[in-house]
Write an enzyme that holds these catalytic residues in place. Sequence first.
Site, short mmCIF file in Angstrom:
data_model
loop_
_atom_site.label_atom_id
_atom_site.label_comp_id
_atom_site.label_asym_id
_atom_site.label_seq_id
_atom_site.Cartn_x
_atom_site.Cartn_y
_atom_site.Cartn_z
N ARG B 103 0.90 -1.12 -0.14
CA ARG B 103 0.24 0.54 -0.27
C ARG B 103 0.72 1.63 -0.04
O ARG B 103 0.81 2.27 -0.77
CB ARG B 103 -0.61 -0.06 1.18
CG ARG B 103 -1.52 1.80 1.28
CD ARG B 103 -2.28 1.91 0.53
NE ARG B 103 -3.59 1.00 -0.19
CZ ARG B 103 -3.39 1.08 -2.32
NH1 ARG B 103 -2.77 2.37 -2.73
NH2 ARG B 103 -3.37 0.43 -2.58
N LYS B 137 1.99 25.47 -4.46
CA LYS B 137 0.98 25.18 -3.80
C LYS B 137 0.38 23.92 -3.66
O LYS B 137 -0.01 22.60 -5.11
CB LYS B 137 -0.42 25.39 -4.74
CG LYS B 137 -0.51 26.75 -4.45
CD LYS B 137 -1.78 27.51 -6.13
CE LYS B 137 -2.61 28.65 -5.74
NZ LYS B 137 -3.51 29.27 -6.05
N LYS B 169 3.46 40.65 -5.11
CA LYS B 169 2.33 40.46 -5.42
C LYS B 169 1.42 41.38 -5.02
O LYS B 169 2.24 42.86 -4.10
CB LYS B 169 1.78 39.06 -4.82
CG LYS B 169 2.32 37.77 -4.88
CD LYS B 169 1.25 36.48 -4.88
CE LYS B 169 1.91 35.30 -5.50
NZ LYS B 169 1.01 34.09 -5.52
N GLU B 197 3.79 40.59 -10.31
CA GLU B 197 2.50 39.98 -10.64
C GLU B 197 1.48 41.50 -10.91
O GLU B 197 1.02 42.47 -9.95
CB GLU B 197 1.48 39.80 -9.36
CG GLU B 197 0.08 38.76 -9.98
CD GLU B 197 -0.75 38.64 -8.83
OE1 GLU B 197 -0.47 37.19 -8.45
OE2 GLU B 197 -0.89 39.75 -7.83
N ASP B 218 -2.44 38.66 -14.12
CA ASP B 218 -3.65 37.48 -13.57
C ASP B 218 -5.13 38.84 -13.71
O ASP B 218 -5.47 39.56 -14.15
CB ASP B 218 -3.05 37.94 -11.71
CG ASP B 218 -4.03 37.23 -11.19
OD1 ASP B 218 -4.31 36.37 -11.06
OD2 ASP B 218 -4.88 37.05 -9.83
#
Lengths: 282, 282, 282, 282, 282, 282
Positions: B103, B137, B169, B197, B218
């Site tokens: 597993r 992320k 940003k 950004e 963006d």
Amino acid sequence: MSDLDPPITAVREVVRRALDEDLGVLGDITSIATVAEEAPGRGSFVARADGVLAGTLAAGEVYAQLDRRVTVEWLRRDGEEVMENTAFGTVTGPLRALLAGERTALNFLGHCSGVATLTRRYVRSAHGKVRVRDTRKTLPGLRALQKAAVRAGGGLNHRESLSDAVLIKDNHLTQLGLGPAVERARLRWPGRPIEVECDTFEQVAEAKRVGVDLVLLDNMTPEQVAEAVALLDGEALVEISGGLEMMVMGDYSQAGVDFISVGALTHSARQLDVALDLEPGA
Amino acid sequence: MSDLDPPITAVREVVRRALDEDLGVLGDITSIATVAEEAPGRGSFVARADGVLAGTLAAGEVYAQLDRRVTVEWLRRDGEEVMENTAFGTVTGPLRALLAGERTALNFLGHCSGVATLTRRYVRSAHGKVRVRDTRKTLPGLRALQKAAVRAGGGLNHRESLSDAVLIKDNHLTQLGLGPAVERARLRWPGRPIEVECDTFEQVAEAKRVGVDLVLLDNMTPEQVAEAVALLDGEALVEISGGLEMMVMGDYSQAGVDFISVGALTHSARQLDVALDLEPGA
Amino acid sequence: MSDLDPPITAVREVVRRALDEDLGVLGDITSIATVAEEAPGRGSFVARADGVLAGTLAAGEVYAQLDRRVTVEWLRRDGEEVMENTAFGTVTGPLRALLAGERTALNFLGHCSGVATLTRRYVRSAHGKVRVRDTRKTLPGLRALQKAAVRAGGGLNHRESLSDAVLIKDNHLTQLGLGPAVERARLRWPGRPIEVECDTFEQVAEAKRVGVDLVLLDNMTPEQVAEAVALLDGEALVEISGGLEMMVMGDYSQAGVDFISVGALTHSARQLDVALDLEPGA
Amino acid sequence: MSDLDPPITAVREVVRRALDEDLGVLGDITSIATVAEEAPGRGSFVARADGVLAGTLAAGEVYAQLDRRVTVEWLRRDGEEVMENTAFGTVTGPLRALLAGERTALNFLGHCSGVATLTRRYVRSAHGKVRVRDTRKTLPGLRALQKAAVRAGGGLNHRESLSDAVLIKDNHLTQLGLGPAVERARLRWPGRPIEVECDTFEQVAEAKRVGVDLVLLDNMTPEQVAEAVALLDGEALVEISGGLEMMVMGDYSQAGVDFISVGALTHSARQLDVALDLEPGA
Amino acid sequence: MSDLDPPITAVREVVRRALDEDLGVLGDITSIATVAEEAPGRGSFVARADGVLAGTLAAGEVYAQLDRRVTVEWLRRDGEEVMENTAFGTVTGPLRALLAGERTALNFLGHCSGVATLTRRYVRSAHGKVRVRDTRKTLPGLRALQKAAVRAGGGLNHRESLSDAVLIKDNHLTQLGLGPAVERARLRWPGRPIEVECDTFEQVAEAKRVGVDLVLLDNMTPEQVAEAVALLDGEALVEISGGLEMMVMGDYSQAGVDFISVGALTHSARQLDVALDLEPGA
Amino acid sequence: MSDLDPPITAVREVVRRALDEDLGVLGDITSIATVAEEAPGRGSFVARADGVLAGTLAAGEVYAQLDRRVTVEWLRRDGEEVMENTAFGTVTGPLRALLAGERTALNFLGHCSGVATLTRRYVRSAHGKVRVRDTRKTLPGLRALQKAAVRAGGGLNHRESLSDAVLIKDNHLTQLGLGPAVERARLRWPGRPIEVECDTFEQVAEAKRVGVDLVLLDNMTPEQVAEAVALLDGEALVEISGGLEMMVMGDYSQAGVDFISVGALTHSARQLDVALDLEPGA
């Protein structure tokens, strides 16, 4: 210590690793360069889609480890629904710290809430006729958090590890038949639940005969499942598993099984889109 | 040391944690009860769907840590395609060890291959007109493995952490305008790439003026993106980001951007369905 | 297990951390881009200055952890002298692995050999009249390696931690006089050596009276030290310490002390310049 | 979170290891024997030489981990100058805890301030004509702290690991020429800075031609460096490196280079002599 | 920081591991199911037999790590006697947290107090004529806690590890005689105590001749021990060891030895029976 | 992977900690001073009393971590009986390594075999009429090893942690009656065994009524236990617990219970006296 929280010791460790990963050797070099050291900030955790919240313990721990001056408050708790463009928590403290922890906190919230949201959808599809369980198909290092998120979504937790229950599958039966295998498992590990995977009615009958606690039906149609359930006649809990699409859950729910275990809850959940809306000032 | 492998030190650590999670205090109690201690076994890793393989280093390490008598051989390498119902690796050794690691090894293979497969799909959708990158992320504790899987899928790696590149940003601009922020970042961290950004053409123009290395656009339509690209006129690399559906990638690919960064590669990949077909005997 | 080696468990741990630090999330991206995966390589560890070798156990462990196909052989052992532009070891294996471990291995060799070389210089300046010891002024996390390097240089190891011997200094005497303090220490920790720091003859006399094992003389001229040695008359070992320049060691050596403890051995050693001369091919 | 601080997670871990090393199995047996358990104490951190302060975050963390009743206040911050025999911080709490943490706290302060002080000297020698950078020649396990100390001294941080930038040296060019190597690196790791080490004018010209971001000149005289700078004509940043003595920095500074990277900052810094002057009582 | 406490860093680590062991992946599933999340509770730590208390630092740390809202107060301190059915501490906080930590806290208290209690019995049997010491026969991972518990019982601590004192036994004398072995040990590790195990009078005489610090007598009758003590005539401390039954301690105590070292203190102590009497409500 | 072994990952970690504890900063300074670096040695593990062997996996791992040139062979396996003055294993390799690992290996063997031996005695006292189980009263950090040792002695393992089974005691019933508590536990954690502690017949009847899996009888005489067993009439497994002296086990065994759980197996086992008889030469 909510029943939807993972153990705090596990949370502390995984948060420590996540911060290590994201801070690297130098730390948040962008904030250092652009934000004054003592500038205060505040922010709101906002959902960008509807879903079920989970992971708040970990997200709070991110800031606790990063800077004790940061305060986090939750407007929603794990297991509660959050709505698109609605805030579910606030965070206040030095702006640099808020920025440094933003991505790590969101990674926990987004993933855990994604698991909880997917679980909730399965639970709803079951219409209360069958209970939804997770599996050991969890992402490495995240089992405690994922299993807590499944609970937040209304699901149940199956085995935590290879160590806490017996689950006999085909691969275990290369040397012993099902009956003798169950006998030996019961002898060695009495008091622990014994579950057996069956893909024929003969196996189901044998499982019933030797008195297992749960039967896991594999690769059966809803009709076959119903027949197996009838055959067992309440003498064992019945679980179905496998790569179930949500749309067919209804069929199986009608079949009278007790549990549907869904690996996808933990191995294939999309994140819930969450964001931290920051603003400077106290 | 393939260029598609994560660093071995990171692999060793995450495998150790994963085995700890799954073996618990007692170990694999089912195999102990049902399989003879010295019974030999062999198995094949088989894909249950088409996809791109990744995670073999970790899966091999699972067995290396569990029992040195186990031998793993790969018929495919990370980055290669695997086909439904086709074996891509074999494992030989004591059957108990094969079962105890099954597993955990599959969790690594399924997740990493899932990331690689999703990446490959994005890469293909881009038709070579734009390159696909990951983001920060990532799932906590799995960044090195996920970023390697993105490479296996043909994608590129963006920042590894907050520490290796500047990315300014909105949240960083509460005290300084874009120009001064870039100046300060360049002064403090010269030699590192500076990305900004932008969500307006004014910001794009300002970014061009101060000479940033990358511009992250963006919330712009493909047309606006094309206009921004024209405005920059090759003086900075251009990246677009956000929750891009694959179907619209074509539009953006035409817009002349260099990179599309896709958080979903790592936060929302479904696993690739893989299995270990075991058989007893040497 | 040479007597000049640090414990292998400590080495394994510090090497693991050092590799983690240097490989980061992606690994050696330069070699990945420029060197073929299977290209063989070989290299020689070469000293760029005369010195005393140390740190070979750690350098070998770097490659053992990185890639088991790498073979390291040492032409010199820890404690032996190496000469400028002379090879003292060779390493053979995949070129990528050699490159990925190069800096980490050299950091261990350069630092440990730097400590050993500085120690050797102090030992030589002592002309056999006094023995040179290290202190607890070690660099965080490197104590076991530094103390082994001091041994490689011909020095001795003082306390390993606060836990293995009593050393009473001024700061411990704010509540008790020297005599009662020694009494209490002997009562609580009998069988352990008791050392007392003295900066007046009265303290030396008192230390002699209560029978301490070692006297550490602080802030005394060579003449005063000689007088203190005479006063003690062989009833305790005598040590001097502090920021001793090497040039004055001769004066103190004549004074009849047993040990000179030198913090600089571990807190201020310059590295020995070492390099890895690599060449492609097996 | 000052921009001169290392990431707190890295600090916490290295402090934990350092305390483990120094407390051993029994703890501070000398203080236990000679100081009353509840005796209060206070102390001043004092510089014994002029220098630049660094390491206060780690030193404070030492006492935070040891005993929460201890309070530390800093009269100077990292990056500020401290003067011989002048206090730069105070610590108040149980005397036993102050003594138990003394050496560990001083080891951090002495080493980090030593790195910062040496860096400041190089920075001053550069007369603002060139910027001073560190290297990956750091001491194992201490990279984050050393790189922060370099910043405290006014220096800049080069690569944090093998993973965050491409730096092509001779050893990478055994299979590919410089141009193709740069091409491949740019293709695989676009958006990351590419630096190339050159020791001939031909290489410099080639580097210019293929458009690298930085050129690292090796083994050139100041005159050659000036010629290379002229050749590059502003199309790449220029760095020089190697075993530069501080006295020749002036010559190189005049040559128009952007950076001088100095391994000695982290591998060969002498500690700054610091002490803790303790006194009993609250 | 009592002199009966183990180092806090060691305690923190062992408590973390113990909680990990007991909370597993899901946490305290019984309390979650049966106790309301916010229900307050309080409890008393009660001895179920007479004994000597130890382990309070660890037990307090259990609750500190589990839930910061829990308050622990001790009515007795380590080293003090507790009586059957008498409370020696109280704990207040959320009932779920009290339950989740109960077993872990009791495991520390029961084991450490068991060691302290057994030590006290040996100390009493010695009637002040000889001092009782522990050995390195400790349970893996628990040395610091066990050695602190021995101190709480009134015993002394022998070596903390192989690293802090020389103890020459038969097995070390296969190549060198006792005299040369002592010479070499003193040369290499001067300033450290040298102890020699002797089982003949010849060895005792030789040990005296070469001036060892301690003699460990093995396999001698009380009469032989007395003769050996007389032979040594105060020139070395004398220790006896081995599987001493408490009843014969009196005989040996009369023999004039300084120490009796007893492995059973740490390898064979029965726990002291302790319980946590909980009641709901604040 | 014997069914009597603890998981290898747990063993590796606890052995690493144990070696760290015993090697300290300098290593085995006695062997370094007295034994030639390359001297070969061999030794026999010998029991000094009759008992049941356990802990061989850990003891072997001690030498595997210390020096790969050491070979360990076992003449007996875990769970087999060893007899006084009889060898049960041999170890061959560099004498220094044999000495450095001796105490750590023996600590594992002595403790684990002590647990196994005590378990075997309880098992024998039960005359096959009742099965003996361990508890969660394990020593911190040693649970996996202790539970394996219980199996080696012929005992069974109860819960591994709070997380794998429900066990409702008095303390859980402050807010709910037994029936509702069981209902809630079954609802939240279906498929897991539910055990209830009862000390009155009313509770036993209630437990039977709500259909628990196990009943744990507390503070009852053998007669009362027999009555409770009769009352339950085979509808639940029955366990007794508490501070059972072995001599009364017979009485309870007759009472028809299924399990006797004995905390003493793990919290109060005396070690089995084992030794390593070393001899020089290959």
